[in-house]
Structure formats: C-alpha cells, structure tokens
Design a protein around this motif. Sequence first.
Motif, PDB file in Angstrom:
ATOM      1  N   LEU A 119       1.104  -1.499   0.672  1.00 17.41           N
ATOM      2  CA  LEU A 119       0.117   0.130   0.304  1.00 17.41           C
ATOM      3  C   LEU A 119       0.863   1.346   0.068  1.00 17.41           C
ATOM      4  N   ASP A 120       1.746   1.184   0.510  1.00 15.37           N
ATOM      5  CA  ASP A 120       2.493   2.257   0.817  1.00 15.37           C
ATOM      6  C   ASP A 120       3.522   2.552  -0.687  1.00 15.37           C
ATOM      7  N   TRP A 121       3.363   1.513  -1.045  1.00 18.66           N
ATOM      8  CA  TRP A 121       4.215   1.635  -2.328  1.00 18.66           C
ATOM      9  C   TRP A 121       3.230   2.145  -3.625  1.00 18.66           C
ATOM     10  N   ILE A 122       1.992   2.256  -3.896  1.00 17.33           N
ATOM     11  CA  ILE A 122       1.265   2.758  -4.446  1.00 17.33           C
ATOM     12  C   ILE A 122       0.849   4.126  -3.314  1.00 17.33           C
ATOM     13  N   SER A 123       0.944   4.041  -2.664  1.00 18.04           N
ATOM     14  CA  SER A 123       0.520   5.804  -2.804  1.00 18.04           C
ATOM     15  C   SER A 123       1.964   6.438  -2.310  1.00 18.04           C
ATOM     16  N   SER A 124       3.462   6.347  -2.796  1.00 13.87           N
ATOM     17  CA  SER A 124       4.717   6.549  -2.549  1.00 13.87           C
ATOM     18  C   SER A 124       4.698   7.209  -4.205  1.00 13.87           C
ATOM     19  N   HIS A 125       3.642   6.070  -5.126  1.00 11.25           N
ATOM     20  CA  HIS A 125       3.959   6.499  -6.479  1.00 11.25           C
ATOM     21  C   HIS A 125       2.605   6.527  -7.274  1.00 11.25           C
ATOM     22  N   ASP A 126       1.829   7.347  -6.704  1.00 13.34           N
ATOM     23  CA  ASP A 126      -0.250   7.415  -6.793  1.00 13.34           C
ATOM     24  C   ASP A 126       0.221   8.785  -8.429  1.00 13.34           C
ATOM     25  N   ASP A 127       1.278   9.352  -8.867  1.00 18.85           N
ATOM     26  CA  ASP A 127       1.799  10.021 -10.070  1.00 18.85           C
ATOM     27  C   ASP A 127       1.334   9.353 -10.734  1.00 18.85           C
ATOM     28  N   ARG A 128       2.209   8.647 -10.436  1.00 12.85           N
ATOM     29  CA  ARG A 128       3.076   7.725 -11.837  1.00 12.85           C
ATOM     30  C   ARG A 128       1.392   6.295 -12.338  1.00 12.85           C
ATOM     31  N   ILE A 129       1.052   6.437 -11.366  1.00  9.60           N
ATOM     32  CA  ILE A 129      -0.049   5.460 -11.558  1.00  9.60           C
ATOM     33  C   ILE A 129      -0.654   6.313 -12.314  1.00  9.60           C
ATOM     34  N   THR A 130      -1.537   7.657 -11.540  1.00  7.00           N
ATOM     35  CA  THR A 130      -2.753   8.453 -12.422  1.00  7.00           C
ATOM     36  C   THR A 130      -1.940   8.840 -13.316  1.00  7.00           C
ATOM     37  N   GLY A 131      -0.956   9.007 -14.080  1.00  7.22           N
ATOM     38  CA  GLY A 131      -0.201   9.654 -15.061  1.00  7.22           C
ATOM     39  C   GLY A 131      -0.548   8.737 -16.404  1.00  7.22           C
ATOM     40  N   LEU A 132      -0.473   7.529 -16.285  1.00  9.72           N
ATOM     41  CA  LEU A 132      -0.721   6.326 -17.302  1.00  9.72           C
ATOM     42  C   LEU A 132      -1.902   6.197 -17.341  1.00  9.72           C
ATOM     43  N   ASN A 133      -3.049   5.830 -16.059  1.00  8.41           N
ATOM     44  CA  ASN A 133      -4.251   5.974 -16.670  1.00  8.41           C
ATOM     45  C   ASN A 133      -4.428   7.164 -17.613  1.00  8.41           C
ATOM     46  N   ALA A 134      -4.053   8.609 -17.759  1.00  2.34           N
ATOM     47  CA  ALA A 134      -4.260   9.727 -18.313  1.00  2.34           C
ATOM     48  C   ALA A 134      -3.634   9.365 -19.900  1.00  2.34           C
ATOM     49  N   GLU A 135      -2.885   9.057 -19.509  1.00  2.00           N
ATOM     50  CA  GLU A 135      -2.133   8.697 -20.531  1.00  2.00           C
ATOM     51  C   GLU A 135      -3.055   7.738 -21.657  1.00  2.00           C
ATOM     52  N   ILE A 136      -3.105   6.369 -20.889  1.00  5.49           N
ATOM     53  CA  ILE A 136      -4.228   5.643 -21.966  1.00  5.49           C
ATOM     54  C   ILE A 136      -5.203   6.087 -22.097  1.00  5.49           C
ATOM     55  N   TRP A 137      -5.755   6.707 -21.497  1.00  8.96           N
ATOM     56  CA  TRP A 137      -7.226   7.718 -21.593  1.00  8.96           C
ATOM     57  C   TRP A 137      -6.866   8.352 -23.327  1.00  8.96           C
ATOM     58  N   ASP A 138      -6.521   8.653 -23.114  1.00 15.28           N
ATOM     59  CA  ASP A 138      -5.848  10.020 -23.864  1.00 15.28           C
ATOM     60  C   ASP A 138      -5.929   8.834 -25.591  1.00 15.28           C
ATOM     61  N   ASN A 139      -5.063   8.197 -25.388  1.00 17.15           N
ATOM     62  CA  ASN A 139      -4.517   6.989 -26.855  1.00 17.15           C
ATOM     63  C   ASN A 139      -5.210   6.854 -26.782  1.00 17.15           C
ATOM     64  N   ALA A 140      -6.610   6.079 -26.143  1.00 18.72           N
ATOM     65  CA  ALA A 140      -7.762   6.190 -26.676  1.00 18.72           C
ATOM     66  C   ALA A 140      -7.976   4.505 -28.020  1.00 18.72           C
ATOM     67  N   GLU A 141      -6.928   3.883 -28.302  1.00 21.00           N
ATOM     68  CA  GLU A 141      -7.230   3.258 -29.120  1.00 21.00           C
ATOM     69  C   GLU A 141      -8.025   1.530 -29.590  1.00 21.00           C
ATOM     70  N   LEU A 142      -8.003   1.229 -30.100  1.00 21.98           N
ATOM     71  CA  LEU A 142      -9.412  -0.189 -30.432  1.00 21.98           C
ATOM     72  C   LEU A 142      -8.536  -1.181 -30.447  1.00 21.98           C
ATOM     73  N   SER A 143      -9.439  -1.611 -30.006  1.00 22.77           N
ATOM     74  CA  SER A 143      -8.815  -3.910 -30.133  1.00 22.77           C
ATOM     75  C   SER A 143      -7.945  -3.911 -31.064  1.00 22.77           C
ATOM     76  N   LEU A 144      -6.750  -4.279 -30.407  1.00 21.75           N
ATOM     77  CA  LEU A 144      -5.844  -4.808 -32.019  1.00 21.75           C
ATOM     78  C   LEU A 144      -5.222  -3.719 -32.202  1.00 21.75           C
ATOM     79  N   ARG A 145      -5.339  -2.591 -31.613  1.00 15.94           N
ATOM     80  CA  ARG A 145      -4.374  -1.761 -32.570  1.00 15.94           C
ATOM     81  C   ARG A 145      -3.451  -0.783 -31.279  1.00 15.94           C
TER      82      ARG A 145
END
Length: 324
Positions: free
Chosen positions: A75-101
């Motif tokens: 849990l501490d590792w997640i708390s200390s890397h929350d910026d990286r985690i939420t940043g990954l989510n935002a990046e994938i949201w922006d990519n919005a790539e369809l299946s197989l692509r």
Amino acid sequence: MCDLHDQHEHEALPAGGPPLSRRHIMQLLGAAGVTAGVMTADADPAMAAGTDDSPAAYEAPEGLAADTPAKRAALDWISSHDDRITGLNAEIWDNAELSLREWKSSIAEADFLERAGFDVEFGTAGFPTAFTATFTHGKDGPVLGFSGEYDALPGLSQNKGVGHHDPREYIHDPFAPSYGPGHGCGHSALGTAAAAAAAAVAQAAKKHRLPVTVKFFGSTAEEMLIGKTYAVSKGVYDGLDAFLDWHPSTANATGWGSTTAMSAVTFTFLGVAGHGGTPLGNKSALDAAVMMATMSEFLREENLAPSGRLHWVINNGGDIPNVT
C-alpha cells in the motif's frame, strides 16, 4: 401442460418458507452452473460460503484481510507512486486505441512494469499488442496472475475530467456522423490499476523476502472477445495459483457468480457488384449478411440455453443503398 424441466422447477419452489434468495432465483431461471455449484458446495469451501446468501445465514470470514508488514509495504508503494499511476491512466485514456491496435497503450503499461522490475515479453498468443510481464523473487512461491486490458470502444471519444458529453474527436459524415474511440468501459483504469497492484505485490515481496512469481498479462482486444480466447487456447494462463481481475465501477465491491465463456467469429460474404437499378447479374453480399443476422435471431427461440448469449453486428454493409 408442462414438460419435465418445468415440473422440476415447480418442485424447487419453497412452500411457505422464506423469500427466495438470489441463488434460488438463478436456479429457477436455469442459470448455467449454479445448480452444479450448489451440488459441489461440500467439496468446495468457496462455493459452500455462498450456498445460502440470506443475511441471517451469512458469517463473515475471519483473518482474510489481516494487516501485515508486506501488505503495508504494498500500500505504501502505491501511495508513493500515485502520480505515476494516475499519469499512466491519463495516458491510456488519451491514446484511446481500438482493439488489436493498442500500440501506445501496451507499450506504456509495459514500460511502467519494467521500471518496477518486471521482465516483459511482447507477442503473447501471437498478438503484437499483447504482452506478459514477469517478476520472480525466491523459489517455490505461489504464481499470481494479474489481468490488464487497455482497448477502447468506438464512438466514445471524451475529454477527461468532464462530466458531460464532450468528445475530443468528431468524425464528420453527413449520413452517419460519429465520434472517435474512447474508454467508456474504463479499460484505461482497468489496466493501470492492475499493473499498479502487480507492481506493489512485487515490491512488497522483494522488501520482505517473500517467495513469489507475479505475472501481468497485457490483454489485447478484450472488447472484441479475441485476446483471451487465444491466450487460453495457447496455455498462456497455465500454472497460475491465482488470477486476479477487476473492473471499474461506481462503487467498491466484491461479488460472486459465474461468467459466460465467449468467442468471436467474423463471417465475410462476397457478391457480385452492380447498380440496384439493373439488378440482373448482381449478387448482394448484404442480402446474405442480413439473412444470416435474421436467422441467428431465431436461434434464440429454441436453440440457446437461458444463460446463452448471441450478439451480432454488420460492420461493413456498403456505402450507398442503390449500389449492390
């Protein structure tokens, strides 16, 4: 009149007893696997825990969520890397790539796990946007699997952080206006949180010297029912002691139940092109596709179990109606 199946259902109704539980209702509806699950409850403690789901009969298990130094470290590792985690989510949201692509999204998740000490291999089950990331510490420990998905859906383009319809991409077509792809099903968060959980377990095991092998499966084309079907057939998930999965929702909860095994098939109909005004000699592939779709609807009447599902779509039916 009723057939034997109906008689069996009628006999299952409790006479003057307590209200039907959800499990009993599913049994009466013929949900696949539920009756068998009840019959095997004695042999399977997990099933036995859910045989009677009425509130009065429920006993909460003890000791399953006990705090430990390793759990605290995860849990501490997640708390200390929350910026990286939420940043990954935002990046994938922006990519919005369809299946197989999901080119950028799969690489982003793979890079996240590599930085957490995982070895990454792309091409799982033959798909270039699927990968397996592995972390091993010690010997003879359990093998834990995490499932990650990152494919978007067509037409759901949306700016992040906006609570109303606000598409990022509009596709102009005077006959069929649409929007670009987006993560309406939450796969940007699904793959991100699963990768973070896998990384947190790996870091906790390393810090507290716990033997374990953690495998993260970056799964392609979940929305099209393709990636996992081939992965199972290729034995990708063989050897796991546990496989953890989750899905975004509006609340935090756990539940029990069975799911439906699914596969996808594409049928391509070929015809002879021509103008609708002079139909002689033409062979309409669209006619064949429509007839197959219509006939598939009749399968529901007599040939599908109550738990069965059949979905179809014509993804390319022509451009204008007067050209065969």
